[in-house]
Design an enzyme around this catalytic site. Structure first.
Site, PDB file in Angstrom:
ATOM      1  N   LYS A 156     -18.914   9.859  82.190  1.00  0.00           N
ATOM      2  CA  LYS A 156     -17.572   9.865  82.766  1.00  0.00           C
ATOM      3  C   LYS A 156     -17.568   9.264  84.166  1.00  0.00           C
ATOM      4  O   LYS A 156     -18.372   9.642  85.027  1.00  0.00           O
ATOM      5  CB  LYS A 156     -17.038  11.300  82.814  1.00  0.00           C
ATOM      6  CG  LYS A 156     -16.878  11.941  81.445  1.00  0.00           C
ATOM      7  CD  LYS A 156     -16.384  13.380  81.566  1.00  0.00           C
ATOM      8  CE  LYS A 156     -16.217  14.034  80.207  1.00  0.00           C
ATOM      9  NZ  LYS A 156     -15.788  15.447  80.312  1.00  0.00           N
TER      10      LYS A 156
ATOM     11  N   LYS B 234     -39.270  27.076  68.583  1.00  0.00           N
ATOM     12  CA  LYS B 234     -39.209  28.339  69.329  1.00  0.00           C
ATOM     13  C   LYS B 234     -37.770  28.767  69.600  1.00  0.00           C
ATOM     14  O   LYS B 234     -37.495  29.956  69.822  1.00  0.00           O
ATOM     15  CB  LYS B 234     -40.024  28.253  70.625  1.00  0.00           C
ATOM     16  CG  LYS B 234     -39.598  27.188  71.612  1.00  0.00           C
ATOM     17  CD  LYS B 234     -38.482  27.628  72.543  1.00  0.00           C
ATOM     18  CE  LYS B 234     -37.935  26.450  73.304  1.00  0.00           C
ATOM     19  NZ  LYS B 234     -36.729  26.787  74.094  1.00  0.00           N
TER      20      LYS B 234
END
Length: 352
Positions: free
Chosen positions: A40, A208
């Site tokens: 942006k 994990k």
């Protein structure tokens, strides 16, 4: 943007200004000139004018751009710090400007799917390994980048931003990528290890997250440290079997990016994945949790992908399977826990 004076010395690029991207950019800026990419224009202007954006502070020497070509032309080494949900799109945006001489290191703990035309994840019952891409595989598929690496480990952004001591792993098949990553990031409070098993390190960081969601759920239920110890140990066994099936090394699961990151995220309220599990256990719906999270909890998408992989590989992963049912089939967490307590694990260690 005028980079004439800025580019006299080597410049390091960082793609993405989320919490982790910002922290890495600030750490790199301690010893290097840094150029960050943000999609942006208003974010770029805020960084360049006020050295802050999205309530995050940037080192005053950091400059920003929304032009991929400018960043690639200015930087020899580029760190990709983009969520997995948008990683492929960003890689494609940078592809025309990345060259084989670039060193590209990503810090994304997620998976991407190489899907058939017109298909999405929800439309596939099973997913074979060739459809599953780690982020290094995305970079190699979508760009001409050759010297690719990843950054993984117990690296919670809030702690790194406070300059608390930590360590990470730079993994790559190319030793020069490891050495450059170490040179750029290593400091008195941040140790950087090397590993040549990039797929194993990436998978460790990805898998994990599944266990971290489950650990958050246990905490939300108030079930104590014994239950957490059981979950982490069985979770590590599940990670090892899945990593082997997906092409990773067992050694990497035992390392900093595996068990080190697993223990950290299963005990941290600052972990997004832990937070998802905790809030689920407190009775919130997944849609409600996702609606007000600022950043992605990578483990949610990972659970979906691994569940599809299990269907094609004829494998069992009871924690992942039951977590899938909790997240997407409205199984009560207490029921999932009862199932796991009754699951017939007959051997403690079965992978040595």
């Amino acid at each position: 943007m005028d980079l004439k004076n800025f580019s006299k010395d080597a410049v390091v690029g960082v793609v993405g200004v989320g919490s982790f991207g910002t922290v890495i950019a600030n750490m790199l800026a301690e010893k290097n000139k840094v150029l960050v990419y943000a999609r942006k224009e208003e974010v770029v202007e805020e960084i360049n004018q006020f050295h802050r954006a999205q309530n995050r502070e940037f080192d005053p020497t950091i400059l920003a751009t929304h032009d991929p070509e400018e960043l690639c032309n200015s930087c020899h080494t580029i760190f990709f710090m983009v969520p997995s949900s948008g990683f492929q799109e960003v890689a494609r945006k940078f592809a025309p400007f990345l060259q084989p001489y670039h060193l590209v290191i990503h810090g994304t703990k997620g998976l991407c799917l190489d899907l058939p035309e017109g298909k999405d994840l929800d439309s596939l019952k099973s997913i074979n390994r060739r459809r599953i891409l780690t982020m290094s595989e995305v970079l190699q598929k979508e760009t001409v980048a050759v010297r690719v690496g990843c950054l993984a480990g117990p690296n919670i952004s809030k702690e790194l931003a406070l300059s608390q001591p930590a360590a990470t792993v730079i993994a790559s098949k190319f030793n020069e990528v490891i050495l450059e990553g170490q040179r750029l990031l290593r400091s008195e409070r941040f140790q950087v290890y090397g590993n040549s098993d990039i797929i194993g390190v990436e998978l460790s960081g990805v898998l994990k997250n599944i266990i971290a969601i489950a650990a958050g759920a246990l905490a939300g239920l108030g079930l104590g440290e014994n239950a957490k110890g059981l979950l982490i140990s069985r979770g590590m066994v599940e990670m090892i079997h899945l990593s082997k099936a997906l092409g990773g090394s067992v050694k990497s699961v035992f390392g900093l990016a595996g068990v080190g990151d697993l223990v950290t995220t299963c005990n941290s309220v600052n972990s997004r994945n832990f937070t998802v599990g905790y809030r689920l256990a407190k009775g919130e719906k997944l849609s409600e949790i996702l609606a007000d999270m600022e950043e992605v909890a990578e483990g949610i998408n990972t659970v979906k992908i691994i569940k599809g992989f299990l269907e094609s590989a004829d494998l069992r992963a009871p924690i992942t399977e039951n977590l899938y049912r909790v997240l997407f089939e409205e199984l009560e967490i207490e029921e999932a826990l009862q199932f796991l307590m009754k699951y017939p694990f007959n051997v403690d260690v079965d992978f040595v």
